[in-house]
Design a protein around this motif. Structure first.
Motif, PDB file in Angstrom:
ATOM      1  N   ASP A 200       0.842  -1.208   0.000  1.00  0.00           N
ATOM      2  CA  ASP A 200       0.000   0.000   0.000  1.00  0.00           C
ATOM      3  C   ASP A 200       0.875   1.255   0.000  1.00  0.00           C
ATOM      4  O   ASP A 200       1.736   1.424   0.855  1.00  0.00           O
ATOM      5  CB  ASP A 200      -0.919   0.016   1.229  1.00  0.00           C
ATOM      6  CG  ASP A 200      -1.941  -1.106   1.198  1.00  0.00           C
ATOM      7  OD1 ASP A 200      -2.643  -1.236   0.188  1.00  0.00           O
ATOM      8  OD2 ASP A 200      -2.026  -1.859   2.186  1.00  0.00           O
TER       9      ASP A 200
ATOM     10  N   LYS B 194       0.587   0.130  -5.029  1.00  0.00           N
ATOM     11  CA  LYS B 194      -0.750   0.636  -5.334  1.00  0.00           C
ATOM     12  C   LYS B 194      -1.056   1.873  -4.492  1.00  0.00           C
ATOM     13  O   LYS B 194      -0.645   1.965  -3.332  1.00  0.00           O
ATOM     14  CB  LYS B 194      -1.799  -0.449  -5.045  1.00  0.00           C
ATOM     15  CG  LYS B 194      -1.966  -1.491  -6.140  1.00  0.00           C
ATOM     16  CD  LYS B 194      -2.820  -0.931  -7.279  1.00  0.00           C
ATOM     17  CE  LYS B 194      -3.376  -2.024  -8.155  1.00  0.00           C
ATOM     18  NZ  LYS B 194      -4.569  -1.597  -8.890  1.00  0.00           N
TER      19      LYS B 194
ATOM     20  N   SER C  53      -3.244   2.871  -2.504  1.00  0.00           N
ATOM     21  CA  SER C  53      -4.369   2.317  -1.751  1.00  0.00           C
ATOM     22  C   SER C  53      -4.405   2.753  -0.285  1.00  0.00           C
ATOM     23  O   SER C  53      -5.245   2.269   0.479  1.00  0.00           O
ATOM     24  CB  SER C  53      -4.327   0.783  -1.832  1.00  0.00           C
ATOM     25  OG  SER C  53      -3.016   0.284  -1.606  1.00  0.00           O
ATOM     26  N   VAL C  54      -3.504   3.647   0.112  1.00  0.00           N
ATOM     27  CA  VAL C  54      -3.482   4.086   1.511  1.00  0.00           C
ATOM     28  C   VAL C  54      -4.789   4.770   1.894  1.00  0.00           C
ATOM     29  O   VAL C  54      -5.352   4.535   2.961  1.00  0.00           O
ATOM     30  CB  VAL C  54      -2.286   5.026   1.763  1.00  0.00           C
ATOM     31  CG1 VAL C  54      -2.355   5.607   3.172  1.00  0.00           C
ATOM     32  CG2 VAL C  54      -0.974   4.277   1.567  1.00  0.00           C
TER      33      VAL C  54
ATOM     34  N   LYS D  38      -7.635   2.411   2.773  1.00  0.00           N
ATOM     35  CA  LYS D  38      -7.559   1.848   4.121  1.00  0.00           C
ATOM     36  C   LYS D  38      -8.018   2.877   5.161  1.00  0.00           C
ATOM     37  O   LYS D  38      -8.714   2.533   6.125  1.00  0.00           O
ATOM     38  CB  LYS D  38      -6.123   1.388   4.417  1.00  0.00           C
ATOM     39  CG  LYS D  38      -5.576   0.332   3.439  1.00  0.00           C
ATOM     40  CD  LYS D  38      -6.276  -0.994   3.614  1.00  0.00           C
ATOM     41  CE  LYS D  38      -5.772  -2.071   2.653  1.00  0.00           C
ATOM     42  NZ  LYS D  38      -4.447  -2.588   2.957  1.00  0.00           N
TER      43      LYS D  38
ATOM     44  N   VAL E  62      -8.916  -2.108  -3.224  1.00  0.00           N
ATOM     45  CA  VAL E  62      -7.453  -2.108  -3.387  1.00  0.00           C
ATOM     46  C   VAL E  62      -7.082  -2.633  -4.765  1.00  0.00           C
ATOM     47  O   VAL E  62      -6.220  -2.068  -5.452  1.00  0.00           O
ATOM     48  CB  VAL E  62      -6.782  -2.951  -2.284  1.00  0.00           C
ATOM     49  CG1 VAL E  62      -5.308  -3.183  -2.609  1.00  0.00           C
ATOM     50  CG2 VAL E  62      -6.925  -2.260  -0.933  1.00  0.00           C
TER      51      VAL E  62
ATOM     52  N   THR F  87       4.246  -6.854   3.797  1.00  0.00           N
ATOM     53  CA  THR F  87       3.102  -5.970   3.977  1.00  0.00           C
ATOM     54  C   THR F  87       2.351  -6.312   5.255  1.00  0.00           C
ATOM     55  O   THR F  87       2.430  -7.445   5.749  1.00  0.00           O
ATOM     56  CB  THR F  87       2.149  -6.083   2.768  1.00  0.00           C
ATOM     57  OG1 THR F  87       0.966  -5.301   2.995  1.00  0.00           O
ATOM     58  CG2 THR F  87       1.738  -7.527   2.527  1.00  0.00           C
TER      59      THR F  87
ATOM     60  N   THR G  22      -0.870  -6.252   5.286  1.00  0.00           N
ATOM     61  CA  THR G  22      -2.107  -6.883   4.840  1.00  0.00           C
ATOM     62  C   THR G  22      -2.058  -8.379   5.184  1.00  0.00           C
ATOM     63  O   THR G  22      -1.011  -9.008   5.022  1.00  0.00           O
ATOM     64  CB  THR G  22      -2.276  -6.719   3.316  1.00  0.00           C
ATOM     65  OG1 THR G  22      -2.319  -5.324   3.011  1.00  0.00           O
ATOM     66  CG2 THR G  22      -3.546  -7.382   2.821  1.00  0.00           C
TER      67      THR G  22
END
Length: 210
Positions: free
Chosen positions: A14, A18, A20-21, A24, A90, A116, A118
């Motif tokens: 993240d 990507k 994608s922060v 989240k 994501v 990560t 995740t």
């Protein structure tokens, strides 16, 4: 050409591969959408300042702040809801400019590992959907700590620390790299302005010129 100096690269996901922060962040706030503004602000600040920390650590803390007992069942319920909220978002989020191209073009001459916060099964599903899982020798997700993942990889693969770097966007990434004696490269974002002030070493905004 910062990255060309290294034989081994540990990648965060993240905010590095990507964009994608923000997804989240919105998901954490959505879990407590009925809370007062002070709590929402507190959660946002904590999440943004502790990027790279697993949801399994954040959600119990946020439940406590909300006055909800973080027993196992409740934490699982909230974590499952979080996962359902973020998974497809994501996958659909924009790539960090040049990241996919760099990974696909250089996986044959450099060794890539993904570390990560995740969860393991979730990141594996995401990478499969993005069709990039084959570019990484190993993928480490939560509950494995990033510091442990890097240390174990360096030792088991007999990798020289001078040959390796970590690309991250959070203090957790910085700490994991420095704790293992490898170079840290900061991917600069709007969310990590504080980290940029004290982070020593190389930085990059994207991978277009790598």
């Amino acid at each position: 050409m910062i990255l060309s100096n290294f034989k081994v690269i540990f990648w965060d996901f993240d905010g590095v591969i990507k964009e994608s922060v923000g997804i989240k962040t919105a998901a954490y706030l959505g879990l407590f959408s009925g809370a007062d503004e002070a709590l929402i602000r507190r959660i946002r600040l904590h999440h943004e300042e502790h990027g790279g920390v697993s949801r399994f650590e954040k959600i119990p803390l946020y439940l406590e702040w909300a006055g909800i007992k973080p027993d196992a069942d409740t934490v699982t319920e909230y974590c499952d809801l979080f996962s359902k909220t973020v998974l497809q978002a994501v996958i659909d989020s924009p790539w960090v400019p040049g990241a996919k191209e760099y990974i696909s073009a250089n996986s044959g001459r450099q060794r890539f590992f993904l570390v990560t916060a995740t969860p393991q099964e979730e990141i594996e599903e995401i990478l499969s959907n993005l069709d990039i899982e084959s570019y990484f020798e190993n993928v480490f997700g939560a509950p494995k700590k990033k510091t442990d993942a890097i240390r174990e990889t360096l030792e088991s693969r007999e990798i020289l620390k001078s040959d390796a770097c970590m690309i991250g966007d959070s203090e957790t990434d910085y700490t994991a790299a420095k704790g293992n004696g490898i170079t840290f490269i900061l991917r600069k974002t709007a969310e990590n302005a504080k980290l940029q002030k004290f982070c020593e070493g190389e930085t990059l905004s994207d991978f277009l010129n790598e």
